[in-house]
Design a protein around this motif. Structure first.
Motif, PDB file in Angstrom:
ATOM      1  N   CYS A 199       0.842  -1.198   0.000  1.00 63.36           N
ATOM      2  CA  CYS A 199       0.000   0.000   0.000  1.00 63.36           C
ATOM      3  C   CYS A 199       0.876   1.246   0.000  1.00 63.36           C
ATOM      4  CB  CYS A 199      -0.916   0.017   1.225  1.00 63.36           C
ATOM      5  SG  CYS A 199      -2.301  -1.143   1.126  1.00 63.36           S
ATOM      6  N   THR A 200       0.677   2.095  -0.995  1.00 63.51           N
ATOM      7  CA  THR A 200       1.428   3.333  -1.053  1.00 63.51           C
ATOM      8  C   THR A 200       0.626   4.390  -1.804  1.00 63.51           C
ATOM      9  OG1 THR A 200       3.519   4.365  -1.738  1.00 63.51           O
ATOM     10  CG2 THR A 200       2.673   2.608  -3.145  1.00 63.51           C
ATOM     11  N   PRO A 201       0.502   5.581  -1.261  1.00 61.45           N
ATOM     12  CA  PRO A 201       1.000   5.988   0.049  1.00 61.45           C
ATOM     13  C   PRO A 201       0.114   5.463   1.178  1.00 61.45           C
ATOM     14  CG  PRO A 201      -0.237   7.777  -0.928  1.00 61.45           C
ATOM     15  CD  PRO A 201      -0.175   6.690  -1.963  1.00 61.45           C
ATOM     16  N   THR A 202       0.649   5.467   2.388  1.00 58.49           N
ATOM     17  CA  THR A 202      -0.157   5.148   3.561  1.00 58.49           C
ATOM     18  C   THR A 202      -0.626   6.451   4.201  1.00 58.49           C
ATOM     19  OG1 THR A 202       1.883   4.992   4.869  1.00 58.49           O
ATOM     20  CG2 THR A 202       0.918   2.937   4.039  1.00 58.49           C
ATOM     21  N   VAL A 203      -1.903   6.488   4.534  1.00 65.73           N
ATOM     22  CA  VAL A 203      -2.525   7.675   5.128  1.00 65.73           C
ATOM     23  C   VAL A 203      -3.038   7.289   6.509  1.00 65.73           C
ATOM     24  CG1 VAL A 203      -4.346   9.399   4.914  1.00 65.73           C
ATOM     25  CG2 VAL A 203      -3.236   8.480   2.850  1.00 65.73           C
ATOM     26  N   ARG A 281      -4.166  18.065  -0.786  1.00 69.47           N
ATOM     27  CA  ARG A 281      -2.839  18.497  -1.260  1.00 69.47           C
ATOM     28  C   ARG A 281      -1.814  17.371  -1.086  1.00 69.47           C
ATOM     29  NH1 ARG A 281      -4.246  23.273   1.536  1.00 69.47           N
ATOM     30  NH2 ARG A 281      -2.888  22.648   3.256  1.00 69.47           N
ATOM     31  N   SER A 282      -1.866  16.711   0.073  1.00 70.90           N
ATOM     32  CA  SER A 282      -0.892  15.655   0.350  1.00 70.90           C
ATOM     33  C   SER A 282      -1.073  14.477  -0.593  1.00 70.90           C
ATOM     34  CB  SER A 282      -1.033  15.184   1.809  1.00 70.90           C
ATOM     35  OG  SER A 282      -0.735  16.223   2.711  1.00 70.90           O
ATOM     36  N   LEU A 283      -2.311  14.079  -0.821  1.00 75.59           N
ATOM     37  CA  LEU A 283      -2.569  12.961  -1.728  1.00 75.59           C
ATOM     38  C   LEU A 283      -2.166  13.302  -3.158  1.00 75.59           C
ATOM     39  CD1 LEU A 283      -6.023  11.625  -0.463  1.00 75.59           C
ATOM     40  CD2 LEU A 283      -3.884  10.340  -0.541  1.00 75.59           C
ATOM     41  N   GLU A 284      -2.537  14.484  -3.605  1.00 79.61           N
ATOM     42  CA  GLU A 284      -2.214  14.864  -4.975  1.00 79.61           C
ATOM     43  C   GLU A 284      -0.703  14.931  -5.184  1.00 79.61           C
ATOM     44  OE1 GLU A 284      -4.487  18.426  -5.192  1.00 79.61           O
ATOM     45  OE2 GLU A 284      -6.317  17.411  -5.866  1.00 79.61           O
ATOM     46  N   ALA A 285       0.028  15.430  -4.179  1.00 84.64           N
ATOM     47  CA  ALA A 285       1.486  15.504  -4.292  1.00 84.64           C
ATOM     48  C   ALA A 285       2.099  14.116  -4.333  1.00 84.64           C
ATOM     49  CB  ALA A 285       2.058  16.299  -3.121  1.00 84.64           C
ATOM     50  N   ARG A 286       1.625  13.245  -3.455  1.00 87.17           N
ATOM     51  CA  ARG A 286       2.158  11.877  -3.411  1.00 87.17           C
ATOM     52  C   ARG A 286       1.828  11.105  -4.688  1.00 87.17           C
ATOM     53  NH1 ARG A 286       5.851   9.666   0.323  1.00 87.17           N
ATOM     54  NH2 ARG A 286       5.813  11.056   2.122  1.00 87.17           N
TER      55      ARG A 286
END
Length: 295
Positions: A199-203, A281-286
């Protein structure tokens, strides 16, 4: 049912590569998880796996079943802001049904039946099996007798959620396969380590929060018990983060709310609203970084 070894060793088949979502425990503060699920729906994303503890298991299990974030929010607001709806759900069954919600034994510290409560507020889970949910799901619980983490990933979904949320002093333990299971927050309040390495990314959504007591009086007995649990959970999370951090860690700003203030759902959601932009923002960047690596 699995024990506390790393999740990669537990299941014969791992989920496909994709986002891993861990929803932590924290009582009413965990209502902020609804906003996290809304982000996934708004971005058109589905987690490859969800791991949940306590209230995180409730919302994670509901989402894994296939309920949308909007449906989960509507149901939560209807139940928690409308005392008449709570009464209707409690008393819509037979007298035997709602009497089973309570344990009135003398000297019993745990009064409520978590399994029966899940049947009332999330009846779909009562007949669902973990092996058949739309999103792979794992619930963290604590084995009283063996004093260790138990990972529930097979069997009845409603029982798994009930076990994960069975906080001592509020709920009695859940008997399952010869084990007495209680709230997963006692050993794993933020279960991102239950997500497979694929699983990547992990949230991870941490709603353990920091204690805020009324300044004009000492805490009541129940407040002291709940605060002790919260102190322990915070300590566990901090130690886990030293060893390994999730790719994305979100901490909703909901410290001002107490563990049992579920009736303040709208205020909690309003206070936690900034995490939606933060998570997007974090998801879109990752995810853009992952796409660039694969081109």
């Amino acid at each position: 049912m699995s024990t506390s070894k790393h999740s990669d060793e537990m299941a014969a088949g791992s989920p496909p590569d994709g986002i891993g979502l861990a929803l932590g425990g924290g009582g009413a503060r965990g209502l902020a998880h609804i906003l996290v699920l809304e982000v996934f729906d708004e971005l058109g994303l589905k987690p490859a796996m969800i791991a949940g503890t306590s209230i995180g298991a409730i919302f994670g299990g509901a989402y894994a079943l296939g309920l949308t974030a909007g449906e989960i929010r509507e149901r939560a607001e209807t139940i928690l802001t409308n005392p008449a709806e709570i009464a209707r759900r409690l008393f819509s069954g037979t007298p035997k049904d709602w009497m089973q919600l309570w344990t009135l034994r003398p000297f019993s510290a745990s009064l409520m039946n978590a399994e029966k409560l899940i049947e009332i507020v999330l009846p779909e889970a009562a007949t669902a099996r973990l092996e058949e949910v739309k999103v792979p799901f794992r619930a963290a619980a604590t084995d009283y007798r063996e004093q260790k983490l138990v990972i529930l990933e097979t069997g009845n979904l409603g029982k798994a959620i009930a076990a994960s949320m069975a906080l001592p002093s509020i709920f009695r333990a859940i008997e399952h396969d010869g084990h007495a299971l209680a709230d997963g927050g006692l050993v794993n309040p933020l279960p991102y380590d239950l997500l497979p390495s694929e699983c990547t990314p992990t949230v991870a959504i941490d709603v353990t929060g920091h204690l805020r007591f009324p300044e004009d009086r000492p805490p009541t007995a129940l407040e002291a018990v709940l605060a002790s649990s919260q102190i322990m959970q915070n300590a566990i999370v901090q130690e886990k983060l030293k060893a390994k951090r999730p790719d994305i860690l979100i901490r909703p700003p909901v410290d001002q709310f107490r563990i049992l203030e579920f009736y303040k759902i709208r205020a909690i959601l309003d206070a936690a609203l900034p995490i939606k932009d933060e998570l997007k923002r974090s998801l879109e960047a990752r995810l853009s970084g992952v796409r660039e690596k694969t081109i």
